[in-house]
Design a protein around this motif. Structure first.
Motif, short mmCIF file in Angstrom:
data_model
loop_
_atom_site.label_atom_id
_atom_site.label_comp_id
_atom_site.label_asym_id
_atom_site.label_seq_id
_atom_site.Cartn_x
_atom_site.Cartn_y
_atom_site.Cartn_z
N VAL A 109 21.48 15.06 -33.67
CA VAL A 109 20.31 14.64 -34.23
C VAL A 109 19.34 13.57 -34.19
CG1 VAL A 109 20.90 16.74 -36.29
CG2 VAL A 109 21.77 13.93 -36.00
N CYS A 110 18.20 13.94 -35.26
CA CYS A 110 17.60 12.34 -34.79
C CYS A 110 17.29 12.48 -36.69
CB CYS A 110 17.15 11.48 -33.94
SG CYS A 110 15.22 12.80 -34.52
N MET A 111 16.79 11.12 -36.76
CA MET A 111 17.16 10.72 -38.30
C MET A 111 15.26 10.40 -38.61
SD MET A 111 19.82 11.02 -37.55
CE MET A 111 20.58 8.98 -38.40
N GLU A 112 14.23 11.06 -40.02
CA GLU A 112 13.33 10.22 -40.42
C GLU A 112 14.07 9.55 -41.31
OE1 GLU A 112 9.28 11.37 -41.82
OE2 GLU A 112 10.81 12.85 -40.93
N PRO A 113 13.63 7.76 -41.17
CA PRO A 113 14.05 7.03 -42.90
C PRO A 113 13.69 7.30 -43.48
CG PRO A 113 13.11 5.84 -40.53
CD PRO A 113 13.19 7.11 -40.76
N GLY A 114 12.23 7.41 -43.77
CA GLY A 114 11.75 7.44 -45.38
C GLY A 114 12.13 8.29 -46.21
N ILE A 115 12.86 8.28 -47.33
CA ILE A 115 13.03 9.58 -48.25
C ILE A 115 11.68 9.21 -49.50
CG2 ILE A 115 14.48 10.45 -49.26
CD1 ILE A 115 16.52 8.88 -47.76
#
Length: 349
Positions: free
Chosen positions: A88-94
């Motif tokens: 996976v890769c992750m979108e860093p903004g929550i």
């Protein structure tokens, strides 16, 4: 909390590889990820060298890194689209899902967003991280971890191309051939531009961008960008202009580049106030758009990479082992014109 070895920015100009307490509890809707590859971003370097970016100040030790890919190690209750072992890769903004910005679909500009390696939020230059499953994206088999860690900066390019409203056959200009400028150029081509004129002062950067079919490099030490664009468009101007340099000086010519009814997309953030010729923009109905990070771009970016329409591999200049992380950051501080993206490979079990 769990002790993990990480690259920690202790304070301005001081990095350390050391153990630090980081949360690893997997709550419902979350996944635990073993990191594989993390990119070195300009914002990480800026925190290292300046200790702050605008209102975000490093006043406590902070783990760096936000461009990342890895493997799912554990899934929380309610997660159905990911499984242990998924790459996976992750979108860093929550963001806050209940904020007005999020409800309008503009979660990237939610004031409450928590973004990796933005004070006081820790980044991911460490062994494991827990992240919301909704902001974690499975990588196709033909997309490497290294490419997965490039999705984050490429998503900025995708956001810019989307805001531009590109039409098939458009001519674009990109000012600034750094990592983001080159990503924007590739996104513009993928979005339908027939050609992208990319301008910079550094010839090595232009040479890297010129590897891609459809990109026309212009060294503005040697040539006038307005004259070059006019020559290539028979005096009409570009359909879209992306300002990616962040230089206030660029605005001395930006307004002269688009055609009547064209668009300017502001991607680079100037470090000081800039002056815009509103009269010229108004009389030619130039549309001006701005970009801050990205929203709803990760899945599209991954699809383009997997399809082969966008090849980011030539932009990865060098990969460092995790134990060489400080060396990697010191290399990034040098800002070599021939460097596009430096990455760090994390230890694997």
């Amino acid at each position: 909390m769990t002790m993990q070895r990480a690259l920690v920015l202790e304070k301005q100009h001081e990095l350390a590889l050391r153990d630090i307490d980081l949360p690893l509890e997997v709550a419902p809707g979350m996944v635990r990820i073993s990191l594989h590859t993390v990119g070195v971003c300009g914002s990480d370097v800026h925190y290292y060298t300046h200790g702050r970016i605008g209102p975000f100040v490093v006043d406590a030790p902070m783990v760096l890194g936000h461009e990342a890919a890895g493997t799912v190690m554990e899934v929380g209750e309610g997660v159905t689209h990911l499984a242990v072992g998924d790459r996976v890769c992750m979108e860093p903004g929550i963001p806050d899902p209940n904020s007005q910005a999020s409800r309008l679909g503009m979660y990237n500009i939610d004031p409450a967003v928590e973004f990796w390696a933005t004070p006081p939020i820790h980044g991911v230059l460490t062994s494991e991280v827990v992240h919301p499953a909704n902001y974690t994206f499975k990588l196709p088999d033909n997309v490497s971890f290294a490419e997965g860690a490039m999705v984050e900066p490429f998503a900025v390019g995708m956001q810019a191309a989307t805001k531009a409203g590109i039409k098939p056959g458009d001519t674009a200009v990109v000012l600034g051939a750094g990592p983001i400028g080159t990503m924007v150029a590739l996104a513009a081509l993928a979005g339908g531009c027939a050609r992208v004129i990319i301008a910079d002062l550094a010839q090595p950067k232009l040479d890297i961008a010129a590897q891609y079919q459809g990109i026309i490099p212009v060294n503005i030490r040697e040539k006038n960008i307005v004259s070059e664009v006019n020559a290539l468009t028979e005096g009409w101007g570009a359909d879209v202009v992306f300002e990616c340099s962040g230089s206030p000086k660029a605005w001395e010519t930006v307004i002269d580049l688009p055609r009547p009814g064209g668009c300017i997309v502001v991607v680079g953030l100037p470090v000081e106030p800039t002056v815009i010729d509103i009269a010229s923009a108004s009389t030619r109905e130039i549309r001006i758009e701005t970009v801050f990070r990205y929203a709803h771009q990760y899945a599209r970016a991954i699809a383009l990479i997997a399809s082969g329409k966008v090849d980011l591999k030539p932009l990865i200049t060098e990969t460092f082992d995790f134990e060489e992380s400080i060396k990697a950051f010191d290399r990034a501080v040098e800002a070599r014109p021939s460097d596009v993206k430096l990455q760090i490979r994390m230890p694997q079990r």
